[in-house]
Design an enzyme around this catalytic site. Structure first.
Site, short mmCIF file in Angstrom:
data_model
loop_
_atom_site.label_atom_id
_atom_site.label_comp_id
_atom_site.label_asym_id
_atom_site.label_seq_id
_atom_site.Cartn_x
_atom_site.Cartn_y
_atom_site.Cartn_z
N ASN A 90 0.81 -1.23 0.00
CA ASN A 90 0.00 0.00 0.00
C ASN A 90 0.84 1.28 0.00
O ASN A 90 0.46 2.27 -0.62
CB ASN A 90 -0.93 0.01 1.22
CG ASN A 90 -1.94 -1.11 1.15
OD1 ASN A 90 -2.75 -1.16 0.24
ND2 ASN A 90 -1.87 -2.03 2.11
N SER A 115 5.54 10.89 7.23
CA SER A 115 5.16 10.78 8.64
C SER A 115 6.32 11.08 9.59
O SER A 115 7.49 10.87 9.27
CB SER A 115 4.67 9.35 8.90
OG SER A 115 4.54 9.11 10.28
N TYR A 152 6.62 0.79 9.12
CA TYR A 152 5.75 1.84 8.54
C TYR A 152 6.61 3.08 8.23
O TYR A 152 6.52 3.66 7.13
CB TYR A 152 4.62 2.15 9.52
CG TYR A 152 3.93 3.47 9.29
CD1 TYR A 152 3.05 3.64 8.22
CD2 TYR A 152 4.14 4.55 10.16
CE1 TYR A 152 2.41 4.86 8.03
CE2 TYR A 152 3.49 5.75 9.97
CZ TYR A 152 2.64 5.91 8.89
OH TYR A 152 2.00 7.11 8.70
N LYS A 156 7.53 5.11 4.69
CA LYS A 156 7.36 6.54 4.45
C LYS A 156 8.67 7.16 3.95
O LYS A 156 8.67 8.01 3.05
CB LYS A 156 6.86 7.24 5.71
CG LYS A 156 5.42 6.89 6.04
CD LYS A 156 4.48 7.41 4.98
CE LYS A 156 3.09 6.89 5.07
NZ LYS A 156 2.21 7.40 4.02
N1 LIG Z 1 -3.45 10.79 10.70
C1 LIG Z 1 -2.23 11.15 11.04
O1 LIG Z 1 -2.00 11.73 12.13
C2 LIG Z 1 -1.08 10.88 10.12
C3 LIG Z 1 -1.25 10.37 8.85
N2 LIG Z 1 -0.16 10.19 8.03
C4 LIG Z 1 -0.32 9.66 6.67
O2 LIG Z 1 -1.39 10.33 6.03
C5 LIG Z 1 -2.08 9.43 5.18
C6 LIG Z 1 -3.57 9.40 5.54
O3 LIG Z 1 -3.68 8.98 6.87
P1 LIG Z 1 -5.10 8.89 7.60
O4 LIG Z 1 -6.06 9.75 6.89
O5 LIG Z 1 -4.86 9.10 9.03
O6 LIG Z 1 -5.45 7.36 7.37
P2 LIG Z 1 -6.88 6.71 7.14
O7 LIG Z 1 -6.71 5.25 7.31
O8 LIG Z 1 -7.91 7.44 7.92
O9 LIG Z 1 -7.13 7.02 5.59
C7 LIG Z 1 -6.42 6.35 4.57
C8 LIG Z 1 -7.36 6.19 3.40
O10 LIG Z 1 -6.62 5.58 2.33
C9 LIG Z 1 -7.40 4.54 1.79
N3 LIG Z 1 -6.47 3.52 1.29
C10 LIG Z 1 -5.61 2.78 2.00
N4 LIG Z 1 -4.92 1.97 1.18
C11 LIG Z 1 -5.35 2.23 -0.08
C12 LIG Z 1 -5.03 1.70 -1.34
N5 LIG Z 1 -4.13 0.71 -1.49
N6 LIG Z 1 -5.66 2.19 -2.43
C13 LIG Z 1 -6.60 3.15 -2.30
N7 LIG Z 1 -6.98 3.68 -1.11
C14 LIG Z 1 -6.34 3.22 -0.02
C15 LIG Z 1 -8.26 4.01 2.93
O11 LIG Z 1 -9.45 3.39 2.44
C16 LIG Z 1 -8.54 5.28 3.74
O12 LIG Z 1 -9.75 5.91 3.34
C17 LIG Z 1 -1.43 8.06 5.34
O13 LIG Z 1 -0.53 7.88 4.26
C18 LIG Z 1 -0.69 8.18 6.65
O14 LIG Z 1 0.45 7.36 6.66
C19 LIG Z 1 1.11 10.50 8.43
C20 LIG Z 1 1.33 10.97 9.69
C21 LIG Z 1 0.28 11.22 10.62
O1 LIG Z 2 2.12 8.44 11.01
C1 LIG Z 2 1.28 8.43 11.89
O2 LIG Z 2 1.54 9.10 13.04
C2 LIG Z 2 0.50 9.42 13.98
C3 LIG Z 2 1.16 9.74 15.31
O3 LIG Z 2 1.88 8.63 15.74
P1 LIG Z 2 1.68 8.01 17.20
O4 LIG Z 2 2.65 6.88 17.27
O5 LIG Z 2 2.01 9.11 18.16
O6 LIG Z 2 0.23 7.63 17.32
C4 LIG Z 2 -0.48 8.25 14.09
O7 LIG Z 2 -1.53 8.59 14.99
C5 LIG Z 2 -1.03 7.96 12.70
O8 LIG Z 2 -1.95 6.89 12.72
C6 LIG Z 2 0.12 7.56 11.79
O9 LIG Z 2 -0.35 7.42 10.46
#
Ligand SMILES: NC(=O)C1=CN([C@@H]2O[C@H](COP(=O)(O)OP(=O)(O)OC[C@H]3O[C@@H](n4cnc5c(N)ncnc54)[C@H](O)[C@@H]3O)[C@@H](O)[C@H]2O)C=CC1
Ligand SMILES: O=C1O[C@H](COP(=O)(O)O)[C@@H](O)[C@H](O)[C@H]1O
EC number: 1.1.1.388
Length: 262
Positions: A90, A115, A152, A156
């Protein structure tokens, strides 16, 4: 701009933070492997611009990329504890397929959701928890080498390197946003690390809007709000992208209550 902006992972937390604040700012094309319920799609988006597809599906990604100006690539496995087979598919293979389709379609800008976990191993036993506190001067600024916390984080860091490759060889503008900890309404509760790298929903949307609007070549920036506690510099995001965050985890109690309401 007349051309669409492609947002992958549109149904997830980061995607919804963006669409919730700047859902009317662009001619969006939305992609997610899960069908998006109506409430997750801005009214201005035409149903033909919503793609239910996996980013590892080359044909589907190629179709979604046609005529696109900029990509905000969020889709992937976001779990810090995600196993290798999932991040390989992914986060790494999917991102490579996104870049390949983007350069073939002549996309101008590509913003990649990297990330904090790409550099989590800088948080050594000697530095923590002091580095999470506002008096501490330690800063990562994006010039340091990756030091992933987990597999993970390796995925990234690899996504960032794919961006380096595609920028250098295909001239696409690339910004890697090392997102901190996105939470809605308040910073992570009773979690010093999370409060030091908090990214509010509105600052998140503003930052990715900057990634679409600004001119840059290849960048690595940190995606956090203007927190008093911090160990990431946001100077580069300010200087190159024009990022001007408004939120600060210091405006909340440790338990997540707004200080002006306590
Ligand atoms: N939420 C956070 O605090 C952080 C998020 N990120 C990065 O930001 C991005 C989004 O994270 P979130 O929104 O929190 O995750 P999330 O899980 O809420 O959203 C990810 C979305 O991507 C879709 N998805 C996953 N694999 C897929 C694939 N192979 N093809 C098409 N769609 C796919 C899922 O269906 C989901 O809707 C990720 O890449 C994550 O690593 C990075 C650091 C922190
Ligand atoms: O990359 C990500 O980081 C956030 C923050 O990390 P954490 O270890 O403090 O929870 C995480 O919540 C998120 O799911 C992840 O995609």
């Amino acid at each position: 701009m007349d051309q669409p902006v492609l947002l992958t992972g549109a149904g997830g937390r980061v995607g919804q933070a963006i669409l919730g604040h700047i859902g009317d700012a662009y001619d969006w094309r939305l992609l997610d492997r899960e069908p998006l319920p109506d409430e997750k799609i801005p009214d201005s988006v035409d149903p033909t611009d919503v793609y239910v597809a996996d980013i590892t599906d080359e044909t589907a990604v190629k179709n979604a990329m046609e005529g696109v100006y900029a990509v905000i690539h969020l889709a992937g496995d976001p779990r810090p504890e995600a196993p290798w087979n999932s991040v390989l598919r992914n986060n790494i293979d999917g991102t490579q397929k996104m870049y390949e389709a983007a350069v073939e379609a002549g996309v101008e800008k590509f913003a990649f959701a990297s990330s904090n976990h790409a550099v989590g191993a800088y948080e050594t036993e000697e530095r923590t928890p002091d580095m999470y506190r506002s008096h501490h001067e330690f800063r990562l600024d994006g010039t340091e080498l990756p030091r992933p916390s987990n597999l993970y984080g390796v995925s990234k860091a690899t996504g960032e390197t794919l961006g380096r490759y595609y920028h250098d060889h295909h001239d696409i503008s690339v910004v890697n946003v090392r997102i901190g900890n996105l939470t809605q309404h308040h910073p992570p509760k009773e979690y010093e690390r999370g409060q030091a790298m908090w990214l509010s929903y509105r600052d998140c949307a503003h930052l990715f809007e900057c990634c679409v609007e600004a001119d840059y070549d290849f960048e690595i920036v940190y995606g956090i709000s203007n927190n008093d506690r911090k160990y990431y510099s946001i100077d580069r995001a300010r200087d190159v992208l024009g990022y001007d965050p408004v939120d600060n985890s210091a405006e909340y109690t440790f338990e997540g209550e707004p200080l002006d309401e306590v």
